[in-house]
Design a protein around this motif. Structure first.
Motif, PDB file in Angstrom:
ATOM      1  N   PHE A 109      -0.832  11.957   8.499  1.00 16.36           N
ATOM      2  CA  PHE A 109       0.346  11.141   8.193  1.00 16.36           C
ATOM      3  C   PHE A 109       1.562  11.953   7.757  1.00 16.36           C
ATOM      4  O   PHE A 109       2.658  11.404   7.636  1.00 16.36           O
ATOM      5  CB  PHE A 109       0.020  10.149   7.063  1.00 16.36           C
ATOM      6  CG  PHE A 109      -1.055   9.152   7.405  1.00 16.36           C
ATOM      7  CD1 PHE A 109      -0.764   8.053   8.211  1.00 16.36           C
ATOM      8  CD2 PHE A 109      -2.348   9.299   6.926  1.00 16.36           C
ATOM      9  CE1 PHE A 109      -1.757   7.131   8.529  1.00 16.36           C
ATOM     10  CE2 PHE A 109      -3.339   8.381   7.236  1.00 16.36           C
ATOM     11  CZ  PHE A 109      -3.039   7.296   8.038  1.00 16.36           C
ATOM     12  N   HIS A 187      -2.495  -5.330  -0.686  1.00 16.34           N
ATOM     13  CA  HIS A 187      -2.384  -4.119   0.131  1.00 16.34           C
ATOM     14  C   HIS A 187      -0.957  -3.784   0.532  1.00 16.34           C
ATOM     15  O   HIS A 187      -0.694  -2.714   1.047  1.00 16.34           O
ATOM     16  CB  HIS A 187      -3.222  -4.274   1.408  1.00 16.34           C
ATOM     17  CG  HIS A 187      -4.580  -4.835   1.161  1.00 16.34           C
ATOM     18  ND1 HIS A 187      -4.825  -6.185   1.092  1.00 16.34           N
ATOM     19  CD2 HIS A 187      -5.755  -4.216   0.928  1.00 16.34           C
ATOM     20  CE1 HIS A 187      -6.110  -6.379   0.837  1.00 16.34           C
ATOM     21  NE2 HIS A 187      -6.701  -5.207   0.736  1.00 16.34           N
ATOM     22  N   ARG A 188      -0.050  -4.718   0.295  1.00 21.31           N
ATOM     23  CA  ARG A 188       1.336  -4.490   0.728  1.00 21.31           C
ATOM     24  C   ARG A 188       2.127  -3.822  -0.386  1.00 21.31           C
ATOM     25  O   ARG A 188       1.819  -3.965  -1.558  1.00 21.31           O
ATOM     26  CB  ARG A 188       1.982  -5.815   1.114  1.00 21.31           C
ATOM     27  CG  ARG A 188       1.484  -6.370   2.449  1.00 21.31           C
ATOM     28  CD  ARG A 188       2.110  -7.706   2.776  1.00 21.31           C
ATOM     29  NE  ARG A 188       1.570  -8.764   1.940  1.00 21.31           N
ATOM     30  CZ  ARG A 188       0.406  -9.406   2.190  1.00 21.31           C
ATOM     31  NH1 ARG A 188      -0.313  -9.087   3.244  1.00 21.31           N
ATOM     32  NH2 ARG A 188      -0.031 -10.348   1.371  1.00 21.31           N
ATOM     33  N   SER A 191       2.661   2.834  -1.942  1.00 27.27           N
ATOM     34  CA  SER A 191       3.038   4.100  -1.317  1.00 27.27           C
ATOM     35  C   SER A 191       2.189   5.217  -1.895  1.00 27.27           C
ATOM     36  O   SER A 191       1.705   5.136  -3.024  1.00 27.27           O
ATOM     37  CB  SER A 191       4.521   4.421  -1.577  1.00 27.27           C
ATOM     38  OG  SER A 191       5.335   3.421  -1.006  1.00 27.27           O
ATOM     39  N   GLY A 233       3.498   9.230   4.623  1.00 23.91           N
ATOM     40  CA  GLY A 233       3.625   8.005   5.418  1.00 23.91           C
ATOM     41  C   GLY A 233       4.887   7.275   4.967  1.00 23.91           C
ATOM     42  O   GLY A 233       5.588   7.714   4.044  1.00 23.91           O
ATOM     43  N   ALA A 234       5.174   6.157   5.587  1.00 20.77           N
ATOM     44  CA  ALA A 234       6.371   5.412   5.218  1.00 20.77           C
ATOM     45  C   ALA A 234       6.154   4.739   3.864  1.00 20.77           C
ATOM     46  O   ALA A 234       5.036   4.335   3.546  1.00 20.77           O
ATOM     47  CB  ALA A 234       6.662   4.357   6.281  1.00 20.77           C
ATOM     48  N   GLY A 236       5.669   1.945   1.363  1.00 16.28           N
ATOM     49  CA  GLY A 236       5.104   0.620   1.635  1.00 16.28           C
ATOM     50  C   GLY A 236       3.856   0.666   2.506  1.00 16.28           C
ATOM     51  O   GLY A 236       3.146  -0.314   2.650  1.00 16.28           O
ATOM     52  N   GLU A 237       3.589   1.849   3.095  1.00 14.72           N
ATOM     53  CA  GLU A 237       2.425   2.004   3.982  1.00 14.72           C
ATOM     54  C   GLU A 237       1.275   2.727   3.280  1.00 14.72           C
ATOM     55  O   GLU A 237       0.403   3.302   3.940  1.00 14.72           O
ATOM     56  CB  GLU A 237       2.818   2.808   5.229  1.00 14.72           C
ATOM     57  CG  GLU A 237       3.898   2.162   6.069  1.00 14.72           C
ATOM     58  CD  GLU A 237       3.316   1.224   7.110  1.00 14.72           C
ATOM     59  OE1 GLU A 237       2.680   1.708   8.044  1.00 14.72           O
ATOM     60  OE2 GLU A 237       3.478  -0.003   6.926  1.00 14.72           O
ATOM     61  N   TRP A 239      -1.301   1.824   1.656  1.00  8.48           N
ATOM     62  CA  TRP A 239      -2.684   1.363   1.833  1.00  8.48           C
ATOM     63  C   TRP A 239      -3.306   1.996   3.073  1.00  8.48           C
ATOM     64  O   TRP A 239      -4.443   2.465   3.058  1.00  8.48           O
ATOM     65  CB  TRP A 239      -2.729  -0.162   1.931  1.00  8.48           C
ATOM     66  CG  TRP A 239      -4.134  -0.679   2.036  1.00  8.48           C
ATOM     67  CD1 TRP A 239      -4.763  -1.120   3.151  1.00  8.48           C
ATOM     68  CD2 TRP A 239      -5.089  -0.767   0.974  1.00  8.48           C
ATOM     69  NE1 TRP A 239      -6.051  -1.484   2.859  1.00  8.48           N
ATOM     70  CE2 TRP A 239      -6.278  -1.280   1.531  1.00  8.48           C
ATOM     71  CE3 TRP A 239      -5.058  -0.457  -0.400  1.00  8.48           C
ATOM     72  CZ2 TRP A 239      -7.427  -1.497   0.771  1.00  8.48           C
ATOM     73  CZ3 TRP A 239      -6.202  -0.672  -1.151  1.00  8.48           C
ATOM     74  CH2 TRP A 239      -7.365  -1.187  -0.567  1.00  8.48           C
ATOM     75  N   LYS A 240      -2.495   2.030   4.140  1.00  9.09           N
ATOM     76  CA  LYS A 240      -2.979   2.631   5.394  1.00  9.09           C
ATOM     77  C   LYS A 240      -3.320   4.112   5.162  1.00  9.09           C
ATOM     78  O   LYS A 240      -4.351   4.606   5.637  1.00  9.09           O
ATOM     79  CB  LYS A 240      -1.887   2.498   6.472  1.00  9.09           C
ATOM     80  CG  LYS A 240      -2.358   2.796   7.870  1.00  9.09           C
ATOM     81  CD  LYS A 240      -1.285   2.467   8.903  1.00  9.09           C
ATOM     82  CE  LYS A 240      -0.297   3.612   9.032  1.00  9.09           C
ATOM     83  NZ  LYS A 240       0.774   3.341  10.007  1.00  9.09           N
ATOM     84  N   VAL A 241      -2.461   4.784   4.407  1.00  8.36           N
ATOM     85  CA  VAL A 241      -2.693   6.201   4.127  1.00  8.36           C
ATOM     86  C   VAL A 241      -3.961   6.377   3.283  1.00  8.36           C
ATOM     87  O   VAL A 241      -4.799   7.230   3.559  1.00  8.36           O
ATOM     88  CB  VAL A 241      -1.464   6.807   3.406  1.00  8.36           C
ATOM     89  CG1 VAL A 241      -1.735   8.254   3.007  1.00  8.36           C
ATOM     90  CG2 VAL A 241      -0.230   6.716   4.297  1.00  8.36           C
TER      91      VAL A 241
END
Lengths: 393, 345
Positions: A109, A187-188, A191, A233-234, A236-237, A239-241
């Motif tokens: 990422f 999850h939103r 960071s 990562g961006a 706000g992202e 959780w994905k990271v």
């Protein structure tokens, strides 16, 4: 199907073993079997020097792409490296959080600038990382993170508390999962921030565990600062990271862990033979069960973790955790049971003066909790691997 | 290292699964046995000089896992294990019987392994003793057994239709696995291998039983999960209840680990025979245990329907029990592991 290492891999094994035999001498001789889970507090300065030695000789980032400073080695060779380290009793790593968690996350990422800034310090063993995910109110339920960060005056201001942070007293940096969108839920709005530890707004307090020792810490952020660009990562992202960090581990270190388990089992067996417990039919059956299940751990690791990525449901690590953690805990119970009454007498009067068997017995109570408790693993396996439906919220 | 199955192996699995979905029956007269013979599966591991396909123990395991999944009651495991063992033998009798075994005109099998005290004794040409609980015994034309000859262990072959051999068919709880008792009274015998060959034969048998059990255990879990996803009580699928999810997760761990252990051992009997001496008995013990646990939970998690004769759960449960108690039995197999691992003298 061929479940053996090939001849070139075996040659690599000899190279690793040879290097370890040379390196684990002199100032590092005292480090044999030091550190690792349950013994993280031991020989910290020497283990940090060992980390730099590993980096100098090119043993960090074996599986990373060569373009990013790694060696691009195969899965087999990474396994072999971990196995040989464990066989030689190489000390528990202090740089593994950077190498095995943050590094792969940045490779996935991170920006080119972030990779150039942060990867070299991991690869040469000079910069240590800790992981700021769990919180008092966000353990198994990681999405309940409340630590917040706000972008003001060109930098992030971080406030909150992390807990169960391994090696926070030694780490130079922490990767922190924080809520950067006020009022966001679950999850939103999260960071992943890279926060320097050496600053006034960061306070580390060791947690005294039931072992009497402290390996885990609380980390308090009180208007701690992170640079604007040090978000992975961006914004706000996060959780994905964070999920990427947890998924990237393909289990090469599992094999080294199992080699370590085998050494522990041998010590329990030796104690059982010395006390005569090995001749007791009940304890003999438990020893045999333990040994057999250790082989099953290895067979399962070979057959599932070695499978090509994408060919499996992606829950192998959950299955592996739900196998090794209870196994290790039972080994801890066996370790004191074979000693009988003598297993209750401590090594000394201090609360942290435990024999190795007692330490194994007590510390393995953590194994079934950290890194996703057994109960969390069962839910993940039931829903993601077996496809059982979620219940009502 | 090369983990996983290649395209030809995946094709083989699909072929066998399709066959078992279409054809049924039990024993040597069944449609499924006829198709197995026609496809040449009985010679899967036998060398081409004897009319076989010359494949490895992994290909044999693929067929066995599917037969376990479907609980097919034919003497495939016994015949292919015996054929594999005879294919390695230099004894003239091997070349004489192998074409018949490959074609399915003859059926062979191994005596259930056990302690030395249970072995038949005698000379290199005549044996005396009792071989009990021989799996597929009613079907066998040829019986392979370790035997004690002049103090040495050998692997011997005995025809079942000759004077000196008395066969009694035994009624069995697990109807998918018929058994017979053979009383040998100076039965004509031929030595087909030495002690090492006898040990390797047992390792192959145990690995084969393990992989068959792993296939059956996986089916028990799949069927149970499918039931829990669709069966509703209290207005929602049973599978949404965490108590049941967590039990299924524990079963999944058992099935995955049994599957991996079985495949490791199945690969090892050809790929790394020295390690198979441990992994094969270990896999048999572990997979039989896992199969029993999963089959038992299959009944429980199906509720009342799982206790009926009509539902297949009891057939898996009975097969799991017979798997654990036969082929050496639990205690003997575990002590074999302990001795070979150096844990016990």
């Amino acid at each position: 199907m061929d479940l053996r290492f090939d001849e070139a891999d075996e040659a690599f094994r000899r190279e690793v073993a040879c290097w370890l035999a040379t390196a684990l001498t002199g100032e590092f001789a005292e480090l044999v079997d030091a550190g690792g889970p349950g013994r993280e507090h031991e020989h910290l300065q020497a283990r940090k020097a060992w980390e730099r030695r590993l980096g100098r000789d090119g043993w960090i980032g074996l599986g990373w792409p060569e373009a990013d400073g790694g060696r691009g080695l195969s899965w087999e060779r990474q396994v072999i490296f971990h196995e040989e380290c464990a066989r030689a009793g190489a000390p528990g790593r202090v740089g593994h959080i950077g190498e095995q968690l943050l590094g792969p996350t940045l490779l996935m990422f991170g920006t080119a600038e972030q990779k150039a800034r942060f990867l070299p310090g991991i690869l040469d063993g000079t910069r240590l990382w800790c992981q700021g995910y769990s919180e008092p109110g966000a353990g198994s339920d990681l999405a309940a993170v409340r630590t917040r960060a706000e972008l003001r005056g060109g930098e992030w201001h971080v406030d909150g508390q992390k807990v169960w942070t391994s090696l926070a007293t030694e780490a130079d940096w922490c990767f922190v999962l924080a809520r950067t969108e006020p009022g966001s839920l679950r999850h939103r709005g999260l960071s992943c921030l890279l926060v320097p530890m050496d600053q006034p707004g960061v306070d580390v307090r060791p947690i005294v565990q039931l072992t009497g020792t402290s390996e885990f810490n609380e980390v308090f952020f009180d208007d701690a600062r992170a640079a604007r660009d040090d978000v992975v990562g961006a914004p706000g992202e996060g959780w994905k990271v964070a999920m990427g960090t947890l998924a990237v581990e393909r289990g090469v270190s599992t094999f080294g862990q199992q080699m370590g388990f085998a050494r522990e089992f041998e010590r329990v067996l030796a104690a059982a033979r010395a006390t005569g417990a090995a001749d007791d039919p009940v304890l003999a059956e438990r020893l045999l069960d333990s040994w057999m299940q250790l082989q099953v751990l290895r067979y399962t690791a070979v057959m599932t973790l070695g499978a090509p990525a994408g060919s499996t449901p992606g829950t192998e690590a959950n299955v592996a955790k739900l196998m090794w953690a209870p196994w290790h805990r039972r080994l801890g119970e066996l370790a004191v049971d074979v000693l009988g009454a003598a297993g209750t007498v401590a090594a000394g009067p201090g609360v942290d003066e435990l024999t190795p068997a007692q330490r194994l017995h007590l510390f393995t109570r953590a194994d079934t909790i950290y890194g996703g408790s057994d109960e969390v693993q069962r839910t993940v396996i039931a829903q993601r691997m077996l496809g059982l439906p979620r219940g009502p919220a | 290292m090369d983990v996983g199955f290649d395209a030809a192996q995946r094709d083989l699995r699909r072929t066998v699964r399709d066959l078992l979905d279409r054809e049924g029956g039990a024993g040597r007269g069944s449609p499924v046995w006829r198709r197995i013979r026609e496809l040449g599966l009985l010679g899967i591991t036998v060398g081409e000089r004897h009319g076989g396909a010359g494949a490895s123990s992994v290909e044999l395991g693929i067929v066995l896992a599917e037969l376990g999944r479907a609980l097919t009651a034919v003497p495939f495991l016994q015949t292919t294990v015996a054929a594999t063992v005879l294919d390695r033998s230099a004894a003239p009798v091997a070349a004489q019987v192998l074409p018949g075994l490959v074609a399915g005109d003859l059926v062979a099998g191994l005596a259930t392994p056990g302690p030395a005290s249970s072995l038949p004794v005698g000379t290199r040409s005549a044996l005396t003793g009792v071989l009990d609980n021989v799996v597929d015994g009613p079907h066998l034309d040829l019986l392979l057994t370790p035997a004690l000859v002049d103090g040495d262990t050998v692997l011997a072959a005995v025809r079942t239709d000759v004077a000196g051999v008395a066969r009694t068919t035994l009624p069995t709880v697990d109807r998918s696995r018929p058994q017979a008792r053979f009383v040998l009274d100076g039965a004509p015998a031929v030595v087909v291998g030495d002690a090492a060959a006898a040990a390797r034969a047992v390792d192959l048998l145990l690995a084969a039983v393990a992989v068959e059990s792993a296939g059956a255990a996986r089916h028990c879990l799949d069927a149970t999960v499918a039931h829990l996803r669709t069966r509703e009580q209290f207005g929602r699928p049973l599978g949404t209840f965490q108590a049941l999810q967590h039990r299924c997760a524990d079963l999944a761990v058992l099935v995955e680990s049994a599957w991996s252990t079985a495949w490791y051992a199945t690969w090892a009997v050809d790929g790394d025979p020295a390690t198979a001496a441990v992994s094969a008995p270990l896999a048999k013990a572990y997979c039989a245990d896992a199969f029993r646990a999963v089959a038992g939970e299959m009944i429980q998690l199906h509720g009342g329907i799982g206790f009926t004769w009509e539902h297949p759960a009891h057939r898996y449960f009975k097969r799991a029990t017979s798997t654990d108690l036969l082929f050496g039995g639990r205690a003997w197999v575990r002590s074999l592991v302990a001795r070979r691992a150096g844990l016990r003298p």
